[in-house]
Design a protein around this motif. Structure first.
Motif, mmCIF file in Angstrom:
data_model
loop_
_atom_site.group_PDB
_atom_site.id
_atom_site.type_symbol
_atom_site.label_atom_id
_atom_site.label_comp_id
_atom_site.label_asym_id
_atom_site.label_seq_id
_atom_site.Cartn_x
_atom_site.Cartn_y
_atom_site.Cartn_z
ATOM 1 N N GLY A 1 0.673 -1.228 -0.101
ATOM 2 C CA GLY A 1 0.012 0.095 -0.067
ATOM 3 C C GLY A 1 0.755 1.190 0.099
ATOM 4 N N ALA A 2 2.021 1.311 0.347
ATOM 5 C CA ALA A 2 2.877 2.515 0.278
ATOM 6 C C ALA A 2 3.135 2.810 -1.289
ATOM 7 C CB ALA A 2 4.411 2.264 0.865
ATOM 8 N N PHE A 3 3.675 3.907 -1.371
ATOM 9 C CA PHE A 3 3.889 4.458 -2.844
ATOM 10 C C PHE A 3 5.391 4.581 -3.125
ATOM 11 C CE2 PHE A 3 -0.063 6.772 -1.282
ATOM 12 C CZ PHE A 3 -0.855 5.874 -1.835
ATOM 13 N N TYR A 4 5.366 4.032 -4.582
ATOM 14 C CA TYR A 4 6.727 4.372 -4.896
ATOM 15 C C TYR A 4 7.292 5.768 -5.482
ATOM 16 C CZ TYR A 4 6.216 -0.874 -5.919
ATOM 17 O OH TYR A 4 5.896 -2.025 -5.642
ATOM 18 N N SER A 5 8.588 5.882 -5.662
ATOM 19 C CA SER A 5 9.299 7.236 -5.755
ATOM 20 C C SER A 5 8.871 7.975 -6.898
ATOM 21 C CB SER A 5 10.583 7.100 -5.129
ATOM 22 O OG SER A 5 10.806 6.772 -3.855
ATOM 23 N N LYS B 1 11.711 2.488 -4.240
ATOM 24 C CA LYS B 1 11.991 2.599 -2.999
ATOM 25 C C LYS B 1 10.937 3.392 -2.401
ATOM 26 C CE LYS B 1 15.075 6.603 -3.301
ATOM 27 N NZ LYS B 1 15.187 6.851 -4.709
ATOM 28 N N ILE B 2 10.662 3.178 -0.824
ATOM 29 C CA ILE B 2 9.664 4.006 -0.178
ATOM 30 C C ILE B 2 10.249 5.038 0.401
ATOM 31 C CG2 ILE B 2 7.569 3.760 1.364
ATOM 32 C CD1 ILE B 2 7.368 2.085 -1.317
ATOM 33 N N LEU B 3 10.084 6.365 0.004
ATOM 34 C CA LEU B 3 10.531 7.368 0.987
ATOM 35 C C LEU B 3 9.399 7.941 1.891
ATOM 36 C CD1 LEU B 3 12.172 9.248 -1.897
ATOM 37 C CD2 LEU B 3 13.239 8.094 0.096
ATOM 38 N N THR B 4 9.678 8.093 3.008
ATOM 39 C CA THR B 4 8.671 8.637 3.953
ATOM 40 C C THR B 4 7.902 9.851 3.726
ATOM 41 O OG1 THR B 4 9.816 7.167 5.914
ATOM 42 C CG2 THR B 4 8.276 8.815 6.530
ATOM 43 N N SER B 5 9.053 10.879 3.348
ATOM 44 C CA SER B 5 8.424 12.319 3.069
ATOM 45 C C SER B 5 7.634 12.249 2.012
ATOM 46 C CB SER B 5 9.596 13.211 3.177
ATOM 47 O OG SER B 5 10.613 12.724 2.053
ATOM 48 N N TRP B 6 7.935 11.668 1.157
ATOM 49 C CA TRP B 6 7.290 11.719 -0.304
ATOM 50 C C TRP B 6 5.862 11.033 -0.288
ATOM 51 C CZ3 TRP B 6 10.944 11.266 -5.125
ATOM 52 C CH2 TRP B 6 11.896 11.956 -5.201
ATOM 53 N N ASN B 7 5.923 9.784 0.378
ATOM 54 C CA ASN B 7 4.692 9.142 0.792
ATOM 55 C C ASN B 7 3.845 10.055 1.573
ATOM 56 O OD1 ASN B 7 3.991 5.995 0.419
ATOM 57 N ND2 ASN B 7 6.330 6.518 0.116
ATOM 58 N N ALA B 8 4.341 10.873 2.563
ATOM 59 C CA ALA B 8 3.454 11.818 3.321
ATOM 60 C C ALA B 8 2.792 12.882 2.435
ATOM 61 C CB ALA B 8 4.343 12.409 4.600
ATOM 62 N N ALA C 1 -9.391 5.092 1.815
ATOM 63 C CA ALA C 1 -8.848 3.738 2.062
ATOM 64 C C ALA C 1 -7.570 3.669 1.520
ATOM 65 C CB ALA C 1 -9.948 2.663 1.664
ATOM 66 N N ALA C 2 -7.249 3.824 0.407
ATOM 67 C CA ALA C 2 -5.697 3.667 0.040
ATOM 68 C C ALA C 2 -4.832 4.521 0.767
ATOM 69 C CB ALA C 2 -5.782 4.225 -1.588
ATOM 70 N N ALA C 3 -5.101 5.864 1.114
ATOM 71 C CA ALA C 3 -4.364 6.788 1.901
ATOM 72 C C ALA C 3 -4.329 6.336 3.149
ATOM 73 C CB ALA C 3 -5.075 8.188 1.909
ATOM 74 N N GLN C 4 -5.198 5.610 3.871
ATOM 75 C CA GLN C 4 -5.070 5.216 5.156
ATOM 76 C C GLN C 4 -4.162 3.833 5.050
ATOM 77 O OE1 GLN C 4 -9.242 4.550 6.074
ATOM 78 N NE2 GLN C 4 -9.201 6.186 7.311
ATOM 79 N N ARG C 5 -4.275 3.203 3.997
ATOM 80 C CA ARG C 5 -3.429 1.517 3.828
ATOM 81 C C ARG C 5 -2.068 2.193 3.767
ATOM 82 N NH1 ARG C 5 -2.667 -2.102 -0.993
ATOM 83 N NH2 ARG C 5 -1.940 -3.848 -0.022
ATOM 84 N N LEU D 1 -0.619 4.969 4.963
ATOM 85 C CA LEU D 1 -0.202 5.500 6.183
ATOM 86 C C LEU D 1 0.223 4.312 7.168
ATOM 87 C CD1 LEU D 1 -1.395 6.172 9.391
ATOM 88 C CD2 LEU D 1 0.380 7.705 8.147
ATOM 89 N N ASP D 2 -0.724 3.312 6.976
ATOM 90 C CA ASP D 2 -0.482 2.101 8.060
ATOM 91 C C ASP D 2 0.722 1.346 7.564
ATOM 92 O OD1 ASP D 2 -2.881 2.712 9.436
ATOM 93 O OD2 ASP D 2 -4.099 1.214 8.101
ATOM 94 N N SER D 3 1.138 1.220 6.281
ATOM 95 C CA SER D 3 2.314 0.832 5.643
ATOM 96 C C SER D 3 3.446 1.666 6.501
ATOM 97 C CB SER D 3 2.353 0.755 4.260
ATOM 98 O OG SER D 3 3.647 0.100 3.766
ATOM 99 N N ILE D 4 3.570 3.004 6.227
ATOM 100 C CA ILE D 4 4.661 3.566 6.657
ATOM 101 C C ILE D 4 4.956 3.354 8.171
ATOM 102 C CG2 ILE D 4 5.319 6.166 6.983
ATOM 103 C CD1 ILE D 4 5.516 5.240 4.126
ATOM 104 N N ARG D 5 3.683 3.404 9.077
ATOM 105 C CA ARG D 5 3.928 3.231 10.378
ATOM 106 C C ARG D 5 4.312 1.784 10.829
ATOM 107 N NH1 ARG D 5 -1.332 5.510 13.136
ATOM 108 N NH2 ARG D 5 -2.418 3.807 11.571
ATOM 109 N N GLY D 6 4.101 1.086 10.001
ATOM 110 C CA GLY D 6 4.448 -0.469 10.327
ATOM 111 C C GLY D 6 5.968 -0.574 10.062
ATOM 112 N N THR D 7 6.236 0.097 9.007
ATOM 113 C CA THR D 7 7.674 -0.319 8.244
ATOM 114 C C THR D 7 8.742 0.451 8.670
ATOM 115 O OG1 THR D 7 6.805 -1.365 6.451
ATOM 116 C CG2 THR D 7 8.849 -0.778 6.091
#
Length: 669
Positions: free
Chosen positions: A307-311, A406-413, A433-437, A439-445
């Motif tokens: 669910g996180a977003f690529y760069s 790669k997953i970047l925290t700032s860009w995902n935010a 739901a996609a935005a929450q998913r 966020l949950d991925s960032i929080r978990g990883t």
């Protein structure tokens, strides 16, 4: 293989089989440089960068060039997206040394302690474009290091002293006023391109922070018009992917016609939020279509399995910039019916001369000067959508540009915030739901031991996070909470805010450093309030802390935001422009936003939230009956019908049960 094979950055991995003996940035490279008294050749780039690829093919993949680099230097390769701290420092140093802005690839020559003494951007293998050949340059730089050491050391002392003075320092509490807001508005309108939108000439960048600043000027029709014209012309231009959605990084011309074709997550998140705002203001279906197409691109091409977003997506495919996106007339005619082809030609400029490298056509909506594209008739709309679908399907069969996964925290935010806001405005629970998913991925990883990490790939999360990671994530959480209140999101927002204060705040001068207090020691510790292509971390932190402080009645957050404004106030007074995000914090410090807590049956609360979704001037939380564990500042009595509890600053009103009366209370004072 060199030392890059174990890195997570796709950009570094692209160089893992170069004959250059690359090191990643780290103590191993610095120690070797010191022990051998060799300069460091630092190359900073990113995987979607066209000219980075050009220099790599010409020089870094060439055995002769690599032999010279390996003989003379300790060679260090950096992904600017994973190490924005290094990129900020050495871009600033390049500007000081060269007297002009840098870019990517950034090529810097450093002393063994990391101080730069010469630099540039792209250098060709052989002399051209008025630039020296790279082999000759390397030999000359090495000679300077060995024969003119005293000159290098004297220059370094001056450079380090200048860098040390670059971080803002406050003169104490300031008497804040609206003068910088007015000055910035006048500056932006003075440089506004009325014909094509945007500001200034080519190359032209979207500047989402400036557009958001103008859209906030509700009492200034010229400011709103400038923002909407820009958003319209961008949507109709080639910077917007007319087939697949999403925006490229910038336009090479003033008309938004021919982009630099890379697509970055950090642009598309804020732009998505802006197009939602534009639709909320105007109900223009163009803005809705752009938002839908942007989310379609995001979910189709940029979303990871968890669910996180690529760069980003590369500018190049098959070794050529733009090859994936451009068309030939014969191919279009072969794919479409004659009626579809004729309409597509008129709409996208295929009936004119080629607009890309004098050989191909890049699609954009043909617009007359100072005008808008003519609306399609209902029968034309069906025909046009059929043509678009056919061309998109054909393009999908081409070799796609490379993706930096790669997953970047700032860009995902940034994307989570934009997606959550669009979900609110367009009433799209699937987008939320996609935005929450995500966020949950960032929080978990990427949230480990009460600290954020900056990046993750293939299950490996690492690198100390930066100011932007914390500030942007706090802002995203505040937007998610307005879309749908989840107690775990509020708790996470508080933890992020507390970590921001603990690890980044300059307790002496106010504001926030870009790197944490326990970060690796570098030649500079940046602290800036300027917006770049992304919003200022200090500005976003100040806005987020103010809003969370007002929501929770937490004085610590409000005081930290005020110290940030005090710190950057002298700069904002001196210079109009570049501080749009901090000016939002200033505006809300002078006139706190209205906060509305809705309490009652879930269905009624949800309906009021939907009707208020487009109102950026207020913060609205929907707390339906049955929610428990709420902070004391949020706890309101349950009711059989929806009630709104409105506060502004330290003033709170009696509960309101009438929606029209609520609207009156939410108007800016």
């Amino acid at each position: 293989m060199n030392r890059l094979a174990q890195e997570t950055s796709p950009y570094l991995l692209q160089h893992a089989d170069n004959p250059v003996a690359w090191f990643p940035w780290g103590e191993d490279a610095l120690t070797l440089a010191r022990s051998q008294d060799r300069p460091i050749l630092l190359s900073i780039g990113y995987s979607a960068c066209h000219w980075c690829h050009v220099m790599a093919h010409e020089s870094f993949e060439d055995a002769d060039v690599a032999a010279v680099m390996n003989r003379l230097f300790v060679n260090v390769k950096v992904d600017r997206e994973e190490r924005p701290d290094l990129d900020q420092i050495y871009q600033t140093a390049h500007q000081m040394l060269a007297g002009r802005h840098g870019g990517w690839p950034l090529t810097m020559f450093l002393t063994p302690d990391g101080t730069p003494f010469y630099g540039g951007t792209y250098f060709p293998k052989a002399p051209r474009f008025g630039l020296p050949g790279f082999i000759d340059l390397c030999e000359q730089i090495a000679d300077v290091w060995h024969t003119r050491r005293g000159d290098v050391e004297a220059q370094n002392r001056d450079l380090l002293a200048t860098l040390a003075g670059h971080s803002a320092r406050t003169g104490g509490p300031a008497d804040l006023d609206t003068a910088p807001i007015a000055a910035t508005g006048n500056m932006l309108l003075g440089s506004f391109d009325r014909d094509f939108g945007g500001f200034g000439g080519a190359p032209k960048f979207p500047h989402p922070t400036d557009l958001a600043f103008l859209l906030r000027r509700g009492d200034d029709p010229l400011a709103r018009e400038a923002a909407l014209i820009t958003l319209t012309r961008m949507a109709e231009g080639g910077i917007h992917d007319q087939l697949g959605g999403g925006f490229c990084r910038y336009s090479t011309d003033e008309r938004w016609e021919i982009p630099h074709f890379e697509k970055m997550l950090y642009d598309n998140g804020p732009l998505l939020g802006l197009y939602a705002d534009a639709w909320a203001l105007t109900a223009d279906e163009l803005y809705r279509r752009v938002a839908e197409q942007t989310v379609g691109w995001l979910l189709r091409e940029m979303t990871s399995p968890d669910g996180a977003f690529y760069s980003s997506l590369d500018a190049d495919s098959e070794g050529e910039e733009g090859r994936y996106y451009v068309w030939d007339r014969a191919e279009v005619a072969r794919l479409l019916t004659p009626e579809e082809s004729a309409l597509a030609a008129r709409r996208w400029g295929l009936d004119g001369p080629p607009n890309f490298e004098n050989a191909h056509w890049h699609l954009r909506v043909v617009v007359p000067m100072r005008g808008r594209s003519a609306p399609l008739a209902p029968d034309e709309t069906v025909l046009f959508e059929s043509a678009r679908a056919k061309l998109f399907a054909a393009r999908e069969r081409r070799i796609c540009p490379g993706r930096d996964d790669k997953i970047l925290t700032s860009w995902n935010a940034l994307m989570i915030e934009g997606l959550a806001h669009a979900a609110r405005v367009f009433d799209r629970p699937d987008w939320l739901a996609a935005a929450q998913r995500a966020l949950d991925s960032i929080r978990g990883t990427l949230w480990k031991d009460a600290r954020l990490l900056a990046t993750a790939k293939d299950g490996k999360a690492h690198l100390n996070a930066y100011l932007d990671d914390y500030a942007y994530l706090l802002s995203a959480l505040l937007e998610l909470l307005q879309a749908e209140y989840r107690q775990e999101d509020m708790e996470f927002a508080i933890r992020i805010a507390d970590a921001l204060l603990e690890h980044f705040e300059d307790t002496e001068s106010g504001g926030f450093f870009f790197t944490s207090h326990d970060h690796e020691s570098l030649i500079q510790r940046p602290k800036t309030g300027f917006d770049s292509a992304m919003p200022s971390g200090n500005g976003v932190a100040a806005v987020g802390l103010q809003r969370l402080g007002h929501l929770l009645g937490e004085v610590r957050y409000l005081e930290a935001a005020r110290r940030t404004l005090d710190c950057f106030w002298p700069q904002m007074q001196r210079q109009a422009g570049g501080f749009s995000t901090l000016l939002t914090a200033l505006e809300e410090a002078l006139t706190p936003p209205a906060i509305a807590i809705l309490r009652g049956p879930a269905a009624e609360v949800g309906e009021w939230q939907r009707r208020l979704a487009g109102r950026r001037e207020a913060i609205v939380l929907g707390l339906s009956n049955g929610m428990s564990g709420l902070a004391a500042a949020l706890a309101r009595p349950e009711s059989t019908h929806v009630n709104a509890w409105v506060c502004r600053g330290v003033t709170c009103l009696p509960p309101v049960a009438d929606f029209e009366q609520l609207l009156g209370h939410l108007q800016p004072t």
